[in-house]
Design a protein around this motif. Structure first.
Motif, PDB file in Angstrom:
ATOM      1  N   HIS A 101       0.851  -1.162  -0.001  1.00  0.00           N
ATOM      2  CA  HIS A 101      -0.080   0.076   0.001  1.00  0.00           C
ATOM      3  C   HIS A 101       0.783   1.243  -0.132  1.00  0.00           C
ATOM      4  O   HIS A 101       0.410   2.220   0.455  1.00  0.00           O
ATOM      5  N   GLN A 102       2.012   1.183  -0.678  1.00  0.00           N
ATOM      6  CA  GLN A 102       3.006   2.528  -0.672  1.00  0.00           C
ATOM      7  C   GLN A 102       2.490   3.620  -0.967  1.00  0.00           C
ATOM      8  O   GLN A 102       2.452   4.607  -0.534  1.00  0.00           O
ATOM      9  N   ILE A 103       1.930   3.658  -2.139  1.00  0.00           N
ATOM     10  CA  ILE A 103       1.445   4.923  -2.648  1.00  0.00           C
ATOM     11  C   ILE A 103       0.295   5.550  -1.860  1.00  0.00           C
ATOM     12  O   ILE A 103       0.254   6.566  -1.545  1.00  0.00           O
ATOM     13  N   ARG A 104      -0.786   4.589  -1.489  1.00  0.00           N
ATOM     14  CA  ARG A 104      -1.759   5.011  -0.712  1.00  0.00           C
ATOM     15  C   ARG A 104      -1.549   5.703   0.468  1.00  0.00           C
ATOM     16  O   ARG A 104      -2.000   6.679   1.069  1.00  0.00           O
ATOM     17  N   SER A 105      -0.293   5.009   1.237  1.00  0.00           N
ATOM     18  CA  SER A 105       0.034   5.464   2.694  1.00  0.00           C
ATOM     19  C   SER A 105       0.819   6.549   2.497  1.00  0.00           C
ATOM     20  O   SER A 105       0.225   7.706   3.497  1.00  0.00           O
ATOM     21  N   GLN A 106       1.806   6.552   1.796  1.00  0.00           N
ATOM     22  CA  GLN A 106       2.668   7.919   1.742  1.00  0.00           C
ATOM     23  C   GLN A 106       1.801   9.114   1.071  1.00  0.00           C
ATOM     24  O   GLN A 106       2.145  10.258   1.853  1.00  0.00           O
ATOM     25  N   LEU A 107       0.955   8.814   0.149  1.00  0.00           N
ATOM     26  CA  LEU A 107       0.295  10.194  -0.289  1.00  0.00           C
ATOM     27  C   LEU A 107      -0.646  10.678   0.847  1.00  0.00           C
ATOM     28  O   LEU A 107      -0.857  11.775   1.273  1.00  0.00           O
ATOM     29  N   SER A 108      -1.227   9.762   1.432  1.00  0.00           N
ATOM     30  CA  SER A 108      -2.035  10.069   2.855  1.00  0.00           C
ATOM     31  C   SER A 108      -1.402  10.857   3.905  1.00  0.00           C
ATOM     32  O   SER A 108      -1.695  11.854   4.658  1.00  0.00           O
ATOM     33  N   HIS A 109      -0.130  10.512   3.928  1.00  0.00           N
ATOM     34  CA  HIS A 109       0.542  10.955   5.068  1.00  0.00           C
ATOM     35  C   HIS A 109       1.011  12.316   4.765  1.00  0.00           C
ATOM     36  O   HIS A 109       1.525  13.165   5.613  1.00  0.00           O
ATOM     37  N   ILE A 110       1.205  12.860   3.485  1.00  0.00           N
ATOM     38  CA  ILE A 110       1.266  14.220   2.961  1.00  0.00           C
ATOM     39  C   ILE A 110      -0.008  14.997   2.869  1.00  0.00           C
ATOM     40  O   ILE A 110       0.063  16.140   2.382  1.00  0.00           O
ATOM     41  N   GLY A 111      -0.944  14.325   3.387  1.00  0.00           N
ATOM     42  CA  GLY A 111      -2.532  15.021   3.413  1.00  0.00           C
ATOM     43  C   GLY A 111      -3.187  14.943   1.970  1.00  0.00           C
ATOM     44  O   GLY A 111      -3.955  15.807   1.772  1.00  0.00           O
ATOM     45  N   CYS A 112      -2.694  13.923   1.272  1.00  0.00           N
ATOM     46  CA  CYS A 112      -3.194  13.921  -0.052  1.00  0.00           C
ATOM     47  C   CYS A 112      -4.045  12.537  -0.438  1.00  0.00           C
ATOM     48  O   CYS A 112      -3.431  11.716  -1.118  1.00  0.00           O
ATOM     49  N   PRO A 113      -5.015  11.977   0.427  1.00  0.00           N
ATOM     50  CA  PRO A 113      -5.621  10.665   0.266  1.00  0.00           C
ATOM     51  C   PRO A 113      -5.966  10.626  -1.019  1.00  0.00           C
ATOM     52  O   PRO A 113      -6.721  11.544  -1.796  1.00  0.00           O
ATOM     53  N   ILE A 114      -6.106   9.326  -1.605  1.00  0.00           N
ATOM     54  CA  ILE A 114      -6.449   9.067  -3.026  1.00  0.00           C
ATOM     55  C   ILE A 114      -8.168   9.031  -2.990  1.00  0.00           C
ATOM     56  O   ILE A 114      -8.784   8.409  -2.088  1.00  0.00           O
ATOM     57  N   LYS A 115      -8.550   9.598  -3.972  1.00  0.00           N
ATOM     58  CA  LYS A 115     -10.201   9.579  -4.116  1.00  0.00           C
ATOM     59  C   LYS A 115     -10.921   8.154  -3.835  1.00  0.00           C
ATOM     60  O   LYS A 115     -10.386   7.233  -4.561  1.00  0.00           O
ATOM     61  N   GLY A 116     -11.688   8.270  -3.016  1.00  0.00           N
ATOM     62  CA  GLY A 116     -12.369   6.748  -2.874  1.00  0.00           C
ATOM     63  C   GLY A 116     -11.693   5.951  -1.771  1.00  0.00           C
ATOM     64  O   GLY A 116     -12.263   4.933  -1.378  1.00  0.00           O
ATOM     65  N   ASP A 117     -10.408   6.296  -1.336  1.00  0.00           N
ATOM     66  CA  ASP A 117      -9.741   5.493  -0.502  1.00  0.00           C
ATOM     67  C   ASP A 117     -10.145   5.551   1.012  1.00  0.00           C
ATOM     68  O   ASP A 117      -9.118   6.495   1.919  1.00  0.00           O
ATOM     69  N   LEU A 118     -11.141   4.994   1.416  1.00  0.00           N
ATOM     70  CA  LEU A 118     -11.460   5.281   2.682  1.00  0.00           C
ATOM     71  C   LEU A 118     -10.464   4.759   3.775  1.00  0.00           C
ATOM     72  O   LEU A 118     -10.257   5.370   4.999  1.00  0.00           O
ATOM     73  N   LYS A 119      -9.857   3.742   3.636  1.00  0.00           N
ATOM     74  CA  LYS A 119      -8.733   2.977   4.560  1.00  0.00           C
ATOM     75  C   LYS A 119      -7.568   4.054   4.831  1.00  0.00           C
ATOM     76  O   LYS A 119      -7.106   4.005   5.921  1.00  0.00           O
ATOM     77  N   TYR A 120      -7.207   5.068   3.688  1.00  0.00           N
ATOM     78  CA  TYR A 120      -6.222   5.830   3.980  1.00  0.00           C
ATOM     79  C   TYR A 120      -6.659   7.625   3.960  1.00  0.00           C
ATOM     80  O   TYR A 120      -6.032   8.214   3.752  1.00  0.00           O
TER      81      TYR A 120
END
Length: 233
Positions: A168-187
């Motif tokens: 889940h690298q992209i999902r987790s790292q982008l969420s960490h900088i305040g940029c969660p991916i559209k639709g990604d409730l988990k992150y």
């Protein structure tokens, strides 16, 4: 980089195929390899396609080289021969396969382009990875490069190149900088997409063919929805 669609059945879009390799465009919700859900994996769909196309008797050989998360879409490579599988595995391990992703995120990233270096720790219980700025116990170093491609009305289109391939690298790292991916409730995105997808797409792949020693470049058409369409407008 345009790719001709070789086959486009309702459940399988083939983008590249030769004697050794087949590359398909995964739909949201498909699992690449069988798991505890018991749902039919993409690998079985590809085997059926090969069996039908070439009238093969008996079992069809197919090697799973890598995976994409279930809600993610885009390019997946399979090996059609036992000769190609270890060679493709070696290309992935040596990072000689370039994979480029597109992601639609909620907020504008801190910089128009940047390299994110973090440590990710996977929690098997909730199937989630947490991102840390410093190394912690059982964590793995994670590096990605992103670039802002386009600003839409409500979202931002990022292009991402991975230097490491963590859970889940992209999902987790982008969420960490305040940029969660559209639709990604988990992150951290605030609502799900209707089809349970997330707007993360394996868009391009580039490598030297492990048998033919020729360059292979493939692009995966985006899923059909209004927001992805706006990225190409």
């Amino acid at each position: 980089m345009a790719t001709k669609i070789l086959s486009n059945k309702s459940n399988l879009q083939v983008l590249y195929e030769d004697n050794h390799i087949i590359i398909v465009n995964k739909r949201a919700g498909d699992i690449v390899q069988g798991d505890k859900t018991g749902d039919k994996p993409l690998s079985d769909v590809v085997k059926e396609y090969i069996k039908d196309k070439y009238n093969k008797p008996g079992n069809v050989y197919l090697g799973v080289v890598h995976r994409l998360d279930r809600p993610t879409t885009g390019l997946v490579i399979f090996a059609k021969t036992s000769k190609a599988l270890p060679r493709l595995n070696k290309l992935f391990l040596s990072k000689d396969i370039k994979k480029t992703y597109w992601a639609l995120v909620k907020n504008q990233p801190p910089k128009p382009e940047d390299t994110l270096i973090n440590w990710l720790k996977k929690n098997p219980k909730n199937n989630k990875s947490t991102t840390h700025t410093k190394e912690v116990k059982d964590s793995k170093k994670a590096i990605l490069h992103y670039k802002l491609l386009k600003k839409l009305d409500r979202y931002y289109l990022l292009e991402i190149n991975l230097e490491t391939g963590r859970h889940h690298q992209i999902r987790s790292q982008l969420s960490h900088i305040g940029c969660p991916i559209k639709g990604d409730l988990k992150y951290g995105f605030d609502r799900s997409n209707k089809d349970a997808s997330i707007h993360l797409h394996a868009r391009y792949i580039e490598f030297i063919h492990p048998v033919k020693k020729e360059p292979v470049k493939v692009s995966a058409p985006l899923p059909k929805d209004a927001i992805w369409d706006a990225c190409l407008a």
